[in-house]
Design a protein around this motif. Structure first.
Motif, mmCIF file in Angstrom:
data_model
loop_
_atom_site.group_PDB
_atom_site.id
_atom_site.type_symbol
_atom_site.label_atom_id
_atom_site.label_comp_id
_atom_site.label_asym_id
_atom_site.label_seq_id
_atom_site.Cartn_x
_atom_site.Cartn_y
_atom_site.Cartn_z
ATOM 1 N N TRP A 251 4.373 -8.804 7.587
ATOM 2 C CA TRP A 251 3.669 -9.466 6.482
ATOM 3 C C TRP A 251 2.653 -8.531 5.839
ATOM 4 C CZ3 TRP A 251 5.897 -13.569 4.640
ATOM 5 C CH2 TRP A 251 6.801 -14.233 5.469
ATOM 6 N N ARG A 252 2.153 -7.558 6.592
ATOM 7 C CA ARG A 252 1.369 -6.491 5.957
ATOM 8 C C ARG A 252 2.253 -5.681 5.013
ATOM 9 N NH1 ARG A 252 2.312 -1.450 5.641
ATOM 10 N NH2 ARG A 252 2.547 -1.184 7.896
ATOM 11 N N VAL A 253 3.475 -5.388 5.466
ATOM 12 C CA VAL A 253 4.429 -4.693 4.597
ATOM 13 C C VAL A 253 4.723 -5.559 3.366
ATOM 14 C CG1 VAL A 253 6.713 -3.635 4.455
ATOM 15 C CG2 VAL A 253 5.425 -3.527 6.600
ATOM 16 N N ALA A 254 4.842 -6.865 3.568
ATOM 17 C CA ALA A 254 5.110 -7.773 2.456
ATOM 18 C C ALA A 254 3.941 -7.798 1.464
ATOM 19 C CB ALA A 254 5.389 -9.175 2.978
ATOM 20 N N LEU A 255 2.715 -7.674 1.958
ATOM 21 C CA LEU A 255 1.557 -7.618 1.056
ATOM 22 C C LEU A 255 1.587 -6.347 0.210
ATOM 23 C CD1 LEU A 255 -1.163 -8.936 3.523
ATOM 24 C CD2 LEU A 255 -0.484 -10.046 1.377
ATOM 25 N N ASP A 256 1.951 -5.225 0.821
ATOM 26 C CA ASP A 256 2.119 -3.996 0.041
ATOM 27 C C ASP A 256 3.230 -4.167 -0.982
ATOM 28 O OD1 ASP A 256 0.122 -2.662 1.431
ATOM 29 O OD2 ASP A 256 1.499 -1.791 2.901
ATOM 30 N N HIS A 257 4.304 -4.820 -0.579
ATOM 31 C CA HIS A 257 5.430 -5.084 -1.473
ATOM 32 C C HIS A 257 4.984 -5.940 -2.662
ATOM 33 C CE1 HIS A 257 9.151 -7.307 -2.664
ATOM 34 N NE2 HIS A 257 9.715 -6.123 -2.486
ATOM 35 N N ALA A 258 4.176 -6.953 -2.393
ATOM 36 C CA ALA A 258 3.686 -7.823 -3.465
ATOM 37 C C ALA A 258 2.848 -7.035 -4.469
ATOM 38 C CB ALA A 258 2.866 -8.969 -2.865
ATOM 39 N N ARG A 259 2.035 -6.116 -3.961
ATOM 40 C CA ARG A 259 1.229 -5.278 -4.860
ATOM 41 C C ARG A 259 2.118 -4.403 -5.734
ATOM 42 N NH1 ARG A 259 -0.851 -0.241 -3.522
ATOM 43 N NH2 ARG A 259 -0.408 -0.666 -1.323
ATOM 44 N N TYR B 26 -4.887 -5.780 -9.172
ATOM 45 C CA TYR B 26 -4.818 -7.079 -9.850
ATOM 46 C C TYR B 26 -6.084 -7.914 -9.706
ATOM 47 C CZ TYR B 26 -0.030 -5.523 -9.313
ATOM 48 O OH TYR B 26 1.108 -4.758 -9.305
ATOM 49 N N GLY B 27 -7.157 -7.297 -9.272
ATOM 50 C CA GLY B 27 -8.393 -8.042 -9.106
ATOM 51 C C GLY B 27 -9.553 -7.368 -9.805
ATOM 52 N N SER B 28 -10.710 -7.416 -9.168
ATOM 53 C CA SER B 28 -11.929 -6.829 -9.723
ATOM 54 C C SER B 28 -12.794 -6.345 -8.569
ATOM 55 C CB SER B 28 -12.701 -7.863 -10.546
ATOM 56 O OG SER B 28 -13.178 -8.906 -9.696
ATOM 57 N N HIS B 29 -13.816 -5.568 -8.897
ATOM 58 C CA HIS B 29 -14.724 -5.109 -7.848
ATOM 59 C C HIS B 29 -15.442 -6.287 -7.190
ATOM 60 C CE1 HIS B 29 -13.998 -0.949 -8.574
ATOM 61 N NE2 HIS B 29 -14.412 -1.002 -9.820
ATOM 62 N N LEU C 252 -6.314 -6.982 -4.321
ATOM 63 C CA LEU C 252 -7.427 -7.620 -5.032
ATOM 64 C C LEU C 252 -8.362 -6.626 -5.711
ATOM 65 C CD1 LEU C 252 -8.343 -10.264 -2.306
ATOM 66 C CD2 LEU C 252 -7.157 -10.696 -4.475
ATOM 67 N N SER C 253 -8.114 -5.338 -5.547
ATOM 68 C CA SER C 253 -9.020 -4.332 -6.097
ATOM 69 C C SER C 253 -8.879 -4.235 -7.619
ATOM 70 C CB SER C 253 -8.731 -2.967 -5.474
ATOM 71 O OG SER C 253 -7.475 -2.472 -5.903
ATOM 72 N N ALA C 254 -9.894 -3.633 -8.233
ATOM 73 C CA ALA C 254 -9.874 -3.452 -9.683
ATOM 74 C C ALA C 254 -8.763 -2.503 -10.114
ATOM 75 C CB ALA C 254 -11.231 -2.918 -10.143
ATOM 76 N N ALA C 255 -8.323 -1.632 -9.230
ATOM 77 C CA ALA C 255 -7.251 -0.697 -9.560
ATOM 78 C C ALA C 255 -5.899 -1.394 -9.655
ATOM 79 C CB ALA C 255 -7.185 0.413 -8.514
#
Length: 334
Positions: free
Chosen positions: A144-152, A191-194, A186-189
């Motif tokens: 699921w960590r791999v899946a989170l990278d995949h989602a990004r 799909y998120g923000s700081h 979630l980072s600004a780089a």
């Protein structure tokens, strides 16, 4: 006066820099991404074309539910398989349904896709490999960590990300690797923000157990902000608090312990960005010979060279603040 200040600063550096090298290993003894005592033999065997030791060490992490070690080993083995495929191909031929093999295979495919200009298209083809790895060991959070990278990488919407995140924390609520993957999404780089990044990191750290690597998560948010040079304002106090929390975590481990090495490299980098030179020097002494590619590979093509260069710079900066007739400051003093 500027000339006099520069002269005094140089004299201080000359006087104190050598003394401040105490506790720091020589450049030639510093190791980059050194494997631990369990992974090292597996990598040596893989270099000779044998997959058995790698399969054995991953099987142990699965059976003992050592999810943090499992995540680390899977990353390293996938990176090794990217350049040396003989052992991995032999493993696939011998045990194509091995849950450990399937996990390394999914990680390897995601890594390769991220390195391609056709990232999103390739990652969509990788989806079934991640599903296979997750189904092979339902309690394992690492797929699921791999899946989170995949989602990004596939530009997944927040709703899809939240579904994957829920599956990850259901299996291991405090898994560091999954939290890091979520933080990057979630980072600004991406799909998120700081602000979103800091809020997530601080909540995770607040809920973490003593000694958990999650206490370094706000420092990762600080690193992302400091290296982005973003105009979005994050108060200095928030950045210092993130660094202080990571320093506190680092002090719970022994000096020259390889387990928190990446966290210590991270906090050194953040402290350098914040120009907290004595604190950075203290962490360098605790770090010992264990340099890690992250975060230095985000700053230069040669991470080890960058680490050594900045380590020398920290000593010079600390030396420049000491009185000409005094001794070195207490390590870690503000």
């Amino acid at each position: 006066m500027p000339f006099l200040r520069a002269f005094v600063r140089t004299a201080r550096m000359i006087r104190h820099t050598g003394v401040l090298a105490a506790g720091l290993p020589p450049d030639e003894e510093v190791l980059l991404d050194a494997p631990d005592e369990r992974l090292a033999p597996a990598l040596v065997a893989a270099g000779g074309g044998e997959y058995g030791p790698a399969a054995k060490v991953l099987a142990h992490t699965r059976e003992a539910a050592e999810w943090e070690n499992r995540d680390r080993y899977v990353r390293r083995l996938a990176a090794f398989a990217a350049s040396r495929t003989e052992w991995f191909d032999a493993w696939q031929d011998a045990s194509p349904h091995d849950p450990d093999l399937l996990l390394v295979k999914a990680e390897l495919a995601v890594d390769r896709a991220f390195g391609s200009p056709a990232r999103a298209e390739l990652l969509r083809e990788v989806g079934p490999l991640i599903v296979a790895a997750a189904e092979a060991e339902p309690g394992d959070p690492v797929p699921w960590r791999v899946a989170l990278d995949h989602a990004r990488g596939t530009n997944a919407p927040h709703t899809d990300f939240e579904d994957v995140w829920a599956q990850a924390v259901r299996r291991s609520p405090h898994h560091y690797g999954c939290h890091v993957a979520a933080l990057r999404y979630l980072s600004a780089a991406w799909y998120g923000s700081h602000a979103e990044c800091f809020d997530f990191a601080e909540r995770a750290a607040q809920d973490a157990l003593p000694g958990s690597l999650l206490h370094a998560l706000p420092a990762r948010a600080a690193f992302a902000y400091l290296t982005a040079r973003s105009p979005q304002g994050v108060p200095r106090a928030r950045l210092d608090a993130a660094a202080d929390l990571a320093i506190e975590l680092s002090r719970t481990y022994g000096a020259a312990d390889p387990w928190p090495a990446e966290v210590r490299n991270l906090v050194v980098c953040v402290l350098i960005e914040l120009e907290r030179w004595p604190d950075a020097l203290e962490q360098l002494r605790l770090l010992g010979p264990y340099a890690t590619s992250f975060p230095w590979d985000r700053l230069a093509e040669d991470p080890l060279d960058r680490f050594l260069e900045l380590r020398d710079g920290v000593r010079l900066e600390v030396a420049a603040t000491l009185p000409l007739r005094g001794g070195p400051a207490r390590p870690g003093a503000h």
